[in-house]
Write a protein that holds these residues in place. Structure first.
Motif, PDB file in Angstrom:
ATOM      1  N   GLN A   7      57.124  85.230  66.526  1.00 29.42           N
ATOM      2  CA  GLN A   7      55.723  85.027  66.888  1.00 29.42           C
ATOM      3  C   GLN A   7      55.634  84.578  68.333  1.00 29.42           C
ATOM      4  O   GLN A   7      55.069  83.542  68.634  1.00 29.42           O
ATOM      5  CB  GLN A   7      55.098  83.941  66.006  1.00 29.42           C
ATOM      6  N   CYS A   8      56.186  85.366  69.211  1.00 28.62           N
ATOM      7  CA  CYS A   8      56.236  84.905  70.591  1.00 28.62           C
ATOM      8  C   CYS A   8      54.879  84.822  71.242  1.00 28.62           C
ATOM      9  O   CYS A   8      54.689  84.138  72.225  1.00 28.62           O
ATOM     10  CB  CYS A   8      57.119  85.814  71.424  1.00 28.62           C
ATOM     11  N   GLY A   9      53.894  85.518  70.694  1.00 30.51           N
ATOM     12  CA  GLY A   9      52.560  85.520  71.281  1.00 30.51           C
ATOM     13  C   GLY A   9      51.947  84.143  71.378  1.00 30.51           C
ATOM     14  O   GLY A   9      51.053  83.914  72.184  1.00 30.51           O
ATOM     15  N   GLY A 172      57.656  79.883  61.971  1.00 31.13           N
ATOM     16  CA  GLY A 172      57.977  81.295  61.968  1.00 31.13           C
ATOM     17  C   GLY A 172      58.640  81.756  63.248  1.00 31.13           C
ATOM     18  O   GLY A 172      58.834  82.941  63.443  1.00 31.13           O
ATOM     19  N   HIS A 173      58.977  80.823  64.132  1.00 28.85           N
ATOM     20  CA  HIS A 173      59.688  81.209  65.353  1.00 28.85           C
ATOM     21  C   HIS A 173      61.168  80.980  65.124  1.00 28.85           C
ATOM     22  O   HIS A 173      61.635  79.839  65.154  1.00 28.85           O
ATOM     23  CB  HIS A 173      59.196  80.410  66.565  1.00 28.85           C
ATOM     24  N   GLN A 174      61.873  82.071  64.888  1.00 30.98           N
ATOM     25  CA  GLN A 174      63.256  81.962  64.430  1.00 30.98           C
ATOM     26  C   GLN A 174      64.266  82.013  65.553  1.00 30.98           C
ATOM     27  O   GLN A 174      65.460  82.142  65.301  1.00 30.98           O
ATOM     28  CB  GLN A 174      63.529  83.072  63.419  1.00 30.98           C
ATOM     29  N   GLN A 176      64.968  81.348  70.176  1.00 28.50           N
ATOM     30  CA  GLN A 176      64.636  80.663  71.429  1.00 28.50           C
ATOM     31  C   GLN A 176      64.190  81.718  72.430  1.00 28.50           C
ATOM     32  O   GLN A 176      64.832  82.763  72.545  1.00 28.50           O
ATOM     33  CB  GLN A 176      65.868  79.936  71.966  1.00 28.50           C
ATOM     34  N   ASP A 177      63.101  81.449  73.143  1.00 31.40           N
ATOM     35  CA  ASP A 177      62.653  82.363  74.191  1.00 31.40           C
ATOM     36  C   ASP A 177      63.282  81.964  75.519  1.00 31.40           C
ATOM     37  O   ASP A 177      63.274  80.795  75.895  1.00 31.40           O
ATOM     38  CB  ASP A 177      61.131  82.329  74.315  1.00 31.40           C
ATOM     39  N   VAL A 178      63.821  82.949  76.213  1.00 30.44           N
ATOM     40  CA  VAL A 178      64.416  82.716  77.529  1.00 30.44           C
ATOM     41  C   VAL A 178      63.707  83.654  78.508  1.00 30.44           C
ATOM     42  O   VAL A 178      63.714  84.871  78.324  1.00 30.44           O
ATOM     43  CB  VAL A 178      65.926  83.005  77.528  1.00 30.44           C
ATOM     44  N   CYS A 252      57.547  88.582  80.356  1.00 36.19           N
ATOM     45  CA  CYS A 252      58.872  89.137  80.102  1.00 36.19           C
ATOM     46  C   CYS A 252      59.796  88.024  79.626  1.00 36.19           C
ATOM     47  O   CYS A 252      59.928  87.007  80.305  1.00 36.19           O
ATOM     48  CB  CYS A 252      59.435  89.741  81.379  1.00 36.19           C
ATOM     49  N   HIS A 253      60.390  88.206  78.470  1.00 36.47           N
ATOM     50  CA  HIS A 253      61.379  87.228  78.017  1.00 36.47           C
ATOM     51  C   HIS A 253      62.290  87.818  76.955  1.00 36.47           C
ATOM     52  O   HIS A 253      61.959  88.811  76.317  1.00 36.47           O
ATOM     53  CB  HIS A 253      60.715  85.948  77.504  1.00 36.47           C
ATOM     54  N   LEU A 254      63.426  87.189  76.806  1.00 37.64           N
ATOM     55  CA  LEU A 254      64.334  87.496  75.706  1.00 37.64           C
ATOM     56  C   LEU A 254      64.036  86.540  74.568  1.00 37.64           C
ATOM     57  O   LEU A 254      64.018  85.323  74.764  1.00 37.64           O
ATOM     58  CB  LEU A 254      65.791  87.311  76.161  1.00 37.64           C
ATOM     59  N   HIS A 255      63.790  87.092  73.391  1.00 36.73           N
ATOM     60  CA  HIS A 255      63.738  86.272  72.182  1.00 36.73           C
ATOM     61  C   HIS A 255      65.119  86.393  71.557  1.00 36.73           C
ATOM     62  O   HIS A 255      65.542  87.481  71.184  1.00 36.73           O
ATOM     63  CB  HIS A 255      62.643  86.788  71.243  1.00 36.73           C
ATOM     64  N   PHE A 256      65.835  85.269  71.523  1.00 34.13           N
ATOM     65  CA  PHE A 256      67.229  85.283  71.058  1.00 34.13           C
ATOM     66  C   PHE A 256      67.351  84.534  69.739  1.00 34.13           C
ATOM     67  O   PHE A 256      66.947  83.375  69.631  1.00 34.13           O
ATOM     68  CB  PHE A 256      68.125  84.625  72.121  1.00 34.13           C
TER      69      PHE A 256
END
Ligand SMILES: [Zn+2]
Length: 286
Positions: A7-9, A172-174, A176-178, A252-256
């Motif tokens: 749920q990066c939004g 629900g955020h499983q 880490q955003d980088v 722009c990001h990586l969801h890891f």
């Protein structure tokens, strides 16, 4: 795929709710922008502590969002009226319309002023509340991941340890955003085998790989489909794709994601990947 997905939004939703509609939400072209641009006069739109609120502990990273943040030279914690308790700090990082700065050990509650040398300054509308330093030891990395490794982003990146960007199973955020510019290369962090190369409306273009211990790494919101295929054997540093913002992502990001054995949606559990990311970063000298 499960609806428990990322749920990066919400990163954008929270900052937008704080009056910073352009911070992070601003669309990029999907390409690394490359060359330098002229400094802009700063305009602070929002501040956020790791909790997502405006109360920070000393030593924590404060996120300041707004125009021209990437050009800021100094952040002044103004404290009470008058200059006596002003404390200045340099930004620790800046990506696009956002900077991070460590709350100085003697900072007091008050407004935040962002200064770009020779260009101008801007104050936060809201005051920052400053509390005493927390005494907590950082969690140890998962000791079962061994062998040669590297950070999964090759280039400039920034980990924001905030409520909305960090791991939080209950939300629900499983992962880490980088944050990194779109187009920045993504690589396998350790030796691993590709298990999924797919697209999902929330995850965007994503890849999942599994190491010899059965841990899975999932990397989401990639710029485009990975050139790799299921079954491909990867070494640490093997290119797997590029940072993007496909799927439910803004900025722009990586969801890891890091999953325990036996792996991603195969009986494993998502665990907080931040200690492991920090360990890889430290090993890379960052
Ligand atoms: Zn995410």
């Amino acid at each position: 795929m499960s609806s428990r997905l990322v749920q990066c939004g919400i990163v954008v939703a929270v900052l937008a709710g704080m009056g910073a509609p352009s911070a992070l939400a601003q669309k990029t072209t999907g390409q690394a922008s490359g060359g330098a641009t002229a400094p802009e006069k700063p305009k602070v739109k929002a501040i956020a502590c790791p909790t997502g609120k405006t109360t920070c502990r000393r030593g924590e990273l404060l996120v300041v969002a707004g125009r021209g943040m990437e050009f800021a030279t100094t952040v002044v914690f103004e404290g009470r009226k008058g200059r006596r308790d002003d404390r200045s700090a340099r930004p620790t990082a800046a990506v696009g319309e956002m900077l991070t700065v460590e709350v100085p050990s003697s900072a007091r509650s008050g407004r935040i002023k962002v200064v770009t040398r020779g260009i101008g300054a801007s104050r936060s509308r809201t005051a920052l509340r400053v509390k005493a330093k927390a005494r907590v030891a950082p969690p140890a990395p998962d000791p079962t991941i061994t062998g040669p490794s590297t950070f999964p982003i090759q280039g400039t990146w920034e980990i924001l340890d905030t409520y909305v960007t960090k791991f939080g199973g209950g939300r629900g955020h499983q992962g880490q955003d980088v944050f990194a510019k779109c187009g920045t290369p993504l690589v396998a962090p350790t030796a691993a085998k590709v298990t999924h190369v797919k697209y999902h409306s929330a995850a965007g273009h994503y890849i999942v790989m599994k190491n010899a211990d059965g841990h899975s790494y999932a990397m989401m919101h990639m710029l485009k489909k990975s050139p790799l295929s299921v079954g491909d054997e990867l070494q640490p540093g093997t290119p797997v794709g590029q940072v993007g913002e496909t799927g439910r992502a803004s900025g722009c990001h990586l969801h890891f994601e890091l999953w325990t054995a036996p792996g991603w949606y195969e009986g494993g559990e998502p665990i907080d990947p931040l200690p492991q990311l920090r360990a890889w970063a430290a090993a890379a000298g960052k």
